[in-house]
Motif scaffolding. Structure first.
Motif, PDB file in Angstrom:
ATOM      1  N   GLU A  29       0.720  -1.092  -0.054  1.00  0.00           N
ATOM      2  CA  GLU A  29       0.022  -0.087   0.169  1.00  0.00           C
ATOM      3  C   GLU A  29       1.041   1.193  -0.056  1.00  0.00           C
ATOM      4  O   GLU A  29       0.409   2.182  -0.541  1.00  0.00           O
ATOM      5  N   LYS A  30       1.873   1.294   0.742  1.00  0.00           N
ATOM      6  CA  LYS A  30       2.762   2.394   0.875  1.00  0.00           C
ATOM      7  C   LYS A  30       3.662   2.618  -0.611  1.00  0.00           C
ATOM      8  O   LYS A  30       3.606   3.738  -1.228  1.00  0.00           O
TER       9      LYS A  30
ATOM     10  N   ARG B  45       0.769   3.858  -3.013  1.00  0.00           N
ATOM     11  CA  ARG B  45       0.809   5.312  -2.849  1.00  0.00           C
ATOM     12  C   ARG B  45       1.812   6.273  -3.321  1.00  0.00           C
ATOM     13  O   ARG B  45       1.624   7.300  -4.107  1.00  0.00           O
ATOM     14  N   ASP B  46       3.114   5.822  -2.932  1.00  0.00           N
ATOM     15  CA  ASP B  46       4.201   6.593  -3.515  1.00  0.00           C
ATOM     16  C   ASP B  46       4.200   6.688  -4.958  1.00  0.00           C
ATOM     17  O   ASP B  46       4.560   7.786  -5.294  1.00  0.00           O
TER      18      ASP B  46
ATOM     19  N   LYS C 275       1.593   6.713  -6.881  1.00  0.00           N
ATOM     20  CA  LYS C 275       0.640   7.599  -7.208  1.00  0.00           C
ATOM     21  C   LYS C 275       0.832   8.974  -6.949  1.00  0.00           C
ATOM     22  O   LYS C 275       0.597   9.762  -7.987  1.00  0.00           O
ATOM     23  N   VAL C 276       1.607   9.253  -5.995  1.00  0.00           N
ATOM     24  CA  VAL C 276       2.105  10.757  -5.530  1.00  0.00           C
ATOM     25  C   VAL C 276       3.181  11.098  -6.774  1.00  0.00           C
ATOM     26  O   VAL C 276       2.804  12.114  -7.195  1.00  0.00           O
TER      27      VAL C 276
ATOM     28  N   ASP D 173      -8.103   9.994  -3.609  1.00  0.00           N
ATOM     29  CA  ASP D 173      -7.581   9.005  -4.149  1.00  0.00           C
ATOM     30  C   ASP D 173      -6.215   8.564  -3.176  1.00  0.00           C
ATOM     31  O   ASP D 173      -6.186   7.583  -2.758  1.00  0.00           O
ATOM     32  N   LEU D 174      -5.736   9.654  -2.786  1.00  0.00           N
ATOM     33  CA  LEU D 174      -4.645   9.289  -1.808  1.00  0.00           C
ATOM     34  C   LEU D 174      -4.883   9.609  -0.410  1.00  0.00           C
ATOM     35  O   LEU D 174      -4.406   9.002   0.368  1.00  0.00           O
ATOM     36  N   GLY D 175      -6.136   9.695  -0.264  1.00  0.00           N
ATOM     37  CA  GLY D 175      -6.782   9.584   1.208  1.00  0.00           C
ATOM     38  C   GLY D 175      -6.365  10.900   1.954  1.00  0.00           C
ATOM     39  O   GLY D 175      -6.548  10.652   3.287  1.00  0.00           O
ATOM     40  N   SER D 176      -6.107  11.891   1.426  1.00  0.00           N
ATOM     41  CA  SER D 176      -5.582  13.178   2.301  1.00  0.00           C
ATOM     42  C   SER D 176      -6.588  14.169   2.066  1.00  0.00           C
ATOM     43  O   SER D 176      -6.375  15.206   2.584  1.00  0.00           O
TER      44      SER D 176
END
Length: 183
Positions: free
Chosen positions: A65-66, A69-70, A72-73, A173-176
């Motif tokens: 997941e990390k 997410r990285d 995607k960022v 999407d990033l949950g932020s």
């Protein structure tokens, strides 16, 4: 054999039989206890192994997941930066920084626009909004080339609104995103 020897042999045989009987009984209890201990150890080992495997799976899922997410960022940041450079072409055209090389610079900036990672990592609704935003960027550039000020102003406002929407979808999407809105 005399009486005394018979008694001594009888006592000796009784002692030997008692000793062997005691040893057999103790051996039986020890065997039973040893088997129970071995089974308990196997059960404990299996529970420990299962717990370690579950922890490993949780750690692996967390690491994935990390990693995702990285990626995607990175994809989102690169895309948004390149999109801003592309839209900067409209401003460069308007102020006259691009004269003869307008088409080649716009083409070069378009080629730099990285959409592959967006397609790999972004959900469908983010991809759709990104493509809509790219379309508005091209419309804005064409309006600047045509020197259609009213259309350019309208497209500039529409592009800004679509960019804000794209950034909101990316944050979701990033949950932020703290707004609580859904796509």
């Amino acid at each position: 054999m005399d009486q005394e020897t018979i008694r001594l042999i009888g006592t000796l045989m009784g002692a030997v039989i008692a000793g062997l009987g005691g040893a057999l009984i103790a051996g039986g209890y020890n065997r039973k206890n040893t088997q129970a201990t071995i089974e308990a150890s196997k059960d404990q080992w299996n529970r420990d192994r299962s717990a370690q495997h579950e922890q490993w799976q949780r750690d692996r899922a967390s690491e994935h997941e990390k990693w995702l997410r990285d990626r995607k960022v990175d994809a989102y940041v690169n895309f948004l930066l390149q999109l801003r450079v592309l839209v900067g072409s409209a401003h460069d055209i308007k102020v006259g920084n691009l004269k003869d090389e307008i088409d080649s610079v716009v083409q070069e900036r378009s080629n730099a626009l990285e959409t592959l990672h967006m397609e790999l990592f972004a959900p469908e609704h983010v991809q759709k909004c990104a493509l809509d935003t790219i379309g508005l960027a091209y419309d804005l550039i064409n309006a600047a080339k045509a020197k259609d000020l009213m259309k350019e102003i309208h497209l500039d406002v529409t592009f800004d609104q679509k960019s804000i929407e794209l950034e909101r979808l990316i944050r979701l999407d990033l949950g932020s995103d703290s707004s609580g809105l859904q796509p």
